[in-house]
Design a protein around this motif. Structure first.
Motif, PDB file in Angstrom:
ATOM      1  N   ALA A  97      29.417  12.386 -26.686  1.00 31.18           N
ATOM      2  CA  ALA A  97      27.020  12.763 -26.596  1.00 31.18           C
ATOM      3  C   ALA A  97      26.974  14.276 -26.334  1.00 31.18           C
ATOM      4  O   ALA A  97      25.525  14.223 -26.877  1.00 31.18           O
ATOM      5  N   SER A  98      27.605  15.002 -26.060  1.00 25.52           N
ATOM      6  CA  SER A  98      27.087  16.738 -26.276  1.00 25.52           C
ATOM      7  C   SER A  98      28.462  16.951 -26.575  1.00 25.52           C
ATOM      8  O   SER A  98      28.699  18.887 -25.956  1.00 25.52           O
ATOM      9  N   SER A  99      28.804  17.237 -27.968  1.00 25.09           N
ATOM     10  CA  SER A  99      29.364  17.844 -28.627  1.00 25.09           C
ATOM     11  C   SER A  99      29.315  18.771 -29.857  1.00 25.09           C
ATOM     12  O   SER A  99      30.108  19.608 -29.908  1.00 25.09           O
ATOM     13  N   GLY A 100      27.859  18.874 -30.244  1.00 29.49           N
ATOM     14  CA  GLY A 100      27.679  19.560 -31.052  1.00 29.49           C
ATOM     15  C   GLY A 100      26.130  19.539 -31.059  1.00 29.49           C
ATOM     16  O   GLY A 100      25.512  19.430 -29.800  1.00 29.49           O
ATOM     17  N   THR A 101      25.066  19.738 -31.821  1.00 34.86           N
ATOM     18  CA  THR A 101      23.983  20.299 -32.578  1.00 34.86           C
ATOM     19  C   THR A 101      23.636  18.732 -32.787  1.00 34.86           C
ATOM     20  O   THR A 101      23.524  17.788 -33.692  1.00 34.86           O
ATOM     21  N   SER A 102      22.972  18.199 -31.646  1.00 30.05           N
ATOM     22  CA  SER A 102      21.525  16.692 -31.708  1.00 30.05           C
ATOM     23  C   SER A 102      20.727  17.181 -32.948  1.00 30.05           C
ATOM     24  O   SER A 102      19.748  17.304 -32.863  1.00 30.05           O
ATOM     25  N   ASP A 103      21.033  16.203 -33.839  1.00 25.96           N
ATOM     26  CA  ASP A 103      19.899  16.670 -34.975  1.00 25.96           C
ATOM     27  C   ASP A 103      19.006  15.034 -35.187  1.00 25.96           C
ATOM     28  O   ASP A 103      18.244  15.467 -36.068  1.00 25.96           O
ATOM     29  N   ILE A 104      19.926  14.171 -34.940  1.00 32.36           N
ATOM     30  CA  ILE A 104      18.397  13.099 -35.065  1.00 32.36           C
ATOM     31  C   ILE A 104      18.927  11.556 -33.684  1.00 32.36           C
ATOM     32  O   ILE A 104      19.786  11.938 -33.128  1.00 32.36           O
ATOM     33  N   GLN A 105      17.278  11.752 -33.742  1.00 30.47           N
ATOM     34  CA  GLN A 105      17.356  11.085 -32.149  1.00 30.47           C
ATOM     35  C   GLN A 105      16.802   9.886 -32.734  1.00 30.47           C
ATOM     36  O   GLN A 105      15.454  10.003 -33.056  1.00 30.47           O
ATOM     37  N   VAL A 106      16.938   8.920 -33.017  1.00 25.26           N
ATOM     38  CA  VAL A 106      16.294   7.018 -32.917  1.00 25.26           C
ATOM     39  C   VAL A 106      15.815   6.456 -31.837  1.00 25.26           C
ATOM     40  O   VAL A 106      16.601   6.242 -30.784  1.00 25.26           O
ATOM     41  N   GLY A 107      14.426   6.198 -31.202  1.00 24.49           N
ATOM     42  CA  GLY A 107      14.037   5.449 -29.833  1.00 24.49           C
ATOM     43  C   GLY A 107      13.955   6.196 -28.948  1.00 24.49           C
ATOM     44  O   GLY A 107      14.639   7.471 -28.349  1.00 24.49           O
ATOM     45  N   THR A 108      12.881   6.426 -28.195  1.00 18.13           N
ATOM     46  CA  THR A 108      13.233   6.944 -26.755  1.00 18.13           C
ATOM     47  C   THR A 108      14.135   6.725 -25.748  1.00 18.13           C
ATOM     48  O   THR A 108      14.353   7.057 -24.508  1.00 18.13           O
ATOM     49  N   ASP A 109      14.731   5.480 -25.530  1.00 13.82           N
ATOM     50  CA  ASP A 109      15.592   4.904 -24.728  1.00 13.82           C
ATOM     51  C   ASP A 109      16.368   5.934 -24.666  1.00 13.82           C
ATOM     52  O   ASP A 109      17.350   6.082 -25.276  1.00 13.82           O
ATOM     53  N   LYS A 110      16.858   6.236 -23.164  1.00 18.12           N
ATOM     54  CA  LYS A 110      18.133   7.537 -23.268  1.00 18.12           C
ATOM     55  C   LYS A 110      18.935   7.268 -23.322  1.00 18.12           C
ATOM     56  O   LYS A 110      20.232   7.092 -23.199  1.00 18.12           O
ATOM     57  N   SER A 111      19.153   5.386 -22.720  1.00 20.04           N
ATOM     58  CA  SER A 111      21.051   4.180 -22.826  1.00 20.04           C
ATOM     59  C   SER A 111      20.906   3.938 -23.651  1.00 20.04           C
ATOM     60  O   SER A 111      22.159   3.681 -24.324  1.00 20.04           O
ATOM     61  N   ALA A 112      19.585   3.486 -24.928  1.00 15.79           N
ATOM     62  CA  ALA A 112      19.755   2.820 -25.770  1.00 15.79           C
ATOM     63  C   ALA A 112      20.026   3.449 -27.249  1.00 15.79           C
ATOM     64  O   ALA A 112      19.956   2.766 -28.190  1.00 15.79           O
ATOM     65  N   GLY A 113      18.903   4.535 -27.186  1.00 12.90           N
ATOM     66  CA  GLY A 113      18.329   5.576 -28.059  1.00 12.90           C
ATOM     67  C   GLY A 113      19.859   5.656 -28.986  1.00 12.90           C
ATOM     68  O   GLY A 113      20.719   5.613 -28.819  1.00 12.90           O
ATOM     69  N   ILE A 114      19.436   6.116 -30.360  1.00 10.28           N
ATOM     70  CA  ILE A 114      20.503   6.568 -31.397  1.00 10.28           C
ATOM     71  C   ILE A 114      19.911   7.896 -31.741  1.00 10.28           C
ATOM     72  O   ILE A 114      19.327   8.454 -31.719  1.00 10.28           O
ATOM     73  N   LEU A 115      21.525   8.293 -31.450  1.00  9.78           N
ATOM     74  CA  LEU A 115      22.012   9.780 -31.618  1.00  9.78           C
ATOM     75  C   LEU A 115      22.257  10.694 -32.447  1.00  9.78           C
ATOM     76  O   LEU A 115      24.229   9.380 -33.113  1.00  9.78           O
ATOM     77  N   GLY A 116      22.237  11.504 -33.545  1.00 13.73           N
ATOM     78  CA  GLY A 116      23.197  12.064 -34.603  1.00 13.73           C
ATOM     79  C   GLY A 116      24.152  12.923 -34.316  1.00 13.73           C
ATOM     80  O   GLY A 116      22.552  14.268 -33.860  1.00 13.73           O
ATOM     81  N   ILE A 117      24.489  13.965 -33.745  1.00 10.57           N
ATOM     82  CA  ILE A 117      25.358  14.925 -33.635  1.00 10.57           C
ATOM     83  C   ILE A 117      25.600  15.761 -34.335  1.00 10.57           C
ATOM     84  O   ILE A 117      26.823  15.068 -34.945  1.00 10.57           O
ATOM     85  N   TYR A 118      25.929  16.331 -35.447  1.00 10.28           N
ATOM     86  CA  TYR A 118      26.938  17.405 -35.912  1.00 10.28           C
ATOM     87  C   TYR A 118      27.943  18.549 -35.280  1.00 10.28           C
ATOM     88  O   TYR A 118      27.257  19.083 -34.347  1.00 10.28           O
ATOM     89  N   LEU A 119      29.321  18.264 -35.260  1.00  7.39           N
ATOM     90  CA  LEU A 119      30.013  18.325 -34.519  1.00  7.39           C
ATOM     91  C   LEU A 119      30.113  19.657 -34.524  1.00  7.39           C
ATOM     92  O   LEU A 119      30.350  20.620 -35.692  1.00  7.39           O
ATOM     93  N   ASP A 120      30.548  19.936 -33.474  1.00  8.07           N
ATOM     94  CA  ASP A 120      30.624  21.926 -33.496  1.00  8.07           C
ATOM     95  C   ASP A 120      32.221  22.050 -32.611  1.00  8.07           C
ATOM     96  O   ASP A 120      32.356  22.140 -31.053  1.00  8.07           O
ATOM     97  N   TYR A 121      32.915  21.852 -33.946  1.00  2.54           N
ATOM     98  CA  TYR A 121      34.132  21.679 -32.320  1.00  2.54           C
ATOM     99  C   TYR A 121      34.935  23.531 -31.827  1.00  2.54           C
ATOM    100  O   TYR A 121      33.955  23.633 -32.433  1.00  2.54           O
TER     101      TYR A 121
END
Length: 399
Positions: free
Chosen positions: A375-399
């Motif tokens: 959930a925190s492995s890269g840059t968070s570019d996409i966030q859908v929904g405000t619910d911190k537990s159920a919202g959708i997160l899009g993360i561009y990975l930074d290995y």
């Protein structure tokens, strides 16, 4: 969007067909009013509405289970085996674990006096279908049972490991909500008729036998799923839900037969259950998935590889431009060894996955299968929904 409407339309058609089969079941059981009551209960039942419209095989399973009850009547009364054998084979196609339910049905038919010849004619097609499926899995994937069960077993093990869903608690929670998600007086309006229906059903031999098969077979299926997977989902309980439909409908039928005043009570109960379903709707995530897919198209470059645990709708919405790879192992057996060894991050690197897209809670949970917090492995570019537990997160990975 089209795929969503197709799925909803298919589930609606299957649900209506199941309702019609319940009407026919009532006629063959010589209680036609019960059949109509069962059809209405099935279509307005608070819990079943939420399960069958979950996009799973639940609606198809319910349809074939009702057909299986009708088939038992055909065999017992008329000695009909050809149509019944095809229905039993279809039951195995719905879910392999329903083979356990068929074992209970076979034992019941044998005990009721079914001849050995007729018994083998009834169950040979189902055994052949199950054998073919197991053989295909063995040759194609190296083991007889589906990968989805292996994946869900791994998920259940982690849930139990962190104390989130002990098996008995999970079962109690599902059964406790089996008659609806309503609370207080509304819940009592659903529970009490179902319990009363158990008494009414005992007075009808055909219904009693059907409910007995569903209860014993349903419990056997749940036990088999516990042994195999270590847990279960609510649509594994369809035999038990059908038993509840029958007992509840028996009360509606009994009220209907006792005059105009009690008919008003029967109609009032149906309205209350329908309102309970409307007041406690299932939280469908399809709109959020589609909004996330639209955000991906606006934000991320075409052609990248996206990893997702709930990958079905993302793949349908983005598959023309992006490569969506399943990560929970249910439909992608390649990832199972990495889930088993808790090295999901190694799989992400080996497949050169550029980004992750899923619920925040899902990413956090599957982070337990990796050496890095997803959930925190890269840059968070996409966030859908405000619910911190159920919202959708899009993360561009930074290995």
């Amino acid at each position: 969007v089209l795929a969503t409407y197709i799925v909803l339309g298919l589930v609606t058609v299957l649900s209506l067909l199941a309702a019609w089969q319940l009407v026919l079941l009532g006629e063959e059981a010589e209680v036609p009013t019960f059949g109509w009551a069962a059809a209405v209960v099935w279509l307005v039942h608070p819990k079943l509405l939420s399960v069958t419209f979950n996009g799973t095989e639940a609606a198809l399973t319910m349809l074939v289970l009702v057909l299986a009850l009708r088939a038992c009547i055909w065999v017992h009364r008329d000695g009909e085996t050809r149509a019944a054998s095809l229905i039993f084979a279809c039951l195995v196609l719905c879910r392999l674990d329903l083979g356990v339910f068929l074992l209970i049905v076979g034992a019941a038919l044998a005990r009721s006096g079914c001849s050995a010849r007729a018994w083998f004619a009834l169950f040979t097609p189902a055994v052949a279908v199950m054998g073919a499926l197991l053989a295909f899995n063995l040759l194609q994937f190296g083991h007889a049972l589906p990968d989805s069960g292996v994946a869900k077993g791994l998920h259940a093990a982690v849930l139990q490991e962190v104390g989130l869903a002990p098996p008995w608690d999970a079962f109690a929670a599902q059964v406790g909500r089996a008659l609806g998600k309503a609370e207080g007086a509304t819940a009592w309006s659903v529970w009490v008729p179902a319990l009363m229906g158990g008494v009414v059903t005992l007075r009808r031999r055909v219904l009693r036998r059907g409910v007995g098969l569903l209860l014993v077979g349903g419990v056997a299926v749940v036990c088999a799923d516990f042994v195999r997977v270590g847990g279960f989902r609510e649509w594994y309980l369809m035999p038990l839900y059908l038993a509840l439909v029958i007992t509840t409908s028996a009360v509606i039928e009994a009220l209907w037969q006792r005059g105009p005043a009690l008919r008003v009570v029967a109609v009032a109960l149906l309205i209350v259950w329908w309102q309970a379903a409307a007041a406690h709707p299932r939280q469908h995530m399809a709109p959020s998935y589609l909004r996330a897919a639209a955000a991906v198209r606006e934000t991320w470059p075409a052609g990248i590889r996206i990893g997702a645990f709930n990958s079905g709708l993302y793949g349908a919405a983005l598959g023309d431009t992006y490569q969506v790879i399943n990560l929970d192992g249910v439909v992608n057996h390649e990832v199972l060894p990495y889930l088993r060894t808790r090295r999901l991050d190694t799989y992400l690197r080996s497949k050169r996955i550029d980004a992750l897209l899923d619920h925040r809670g899902t990413l956090r949970f599957f982070g337990r299968f990796a050496a890095m917090p997803l959930a925190s492995s890269g840059t968070s570019d996409i966030q859908v929904g405000t619910d911190k537990s159920a919202g959708i997160l899009g993360i561009y990975l930074d290995y």
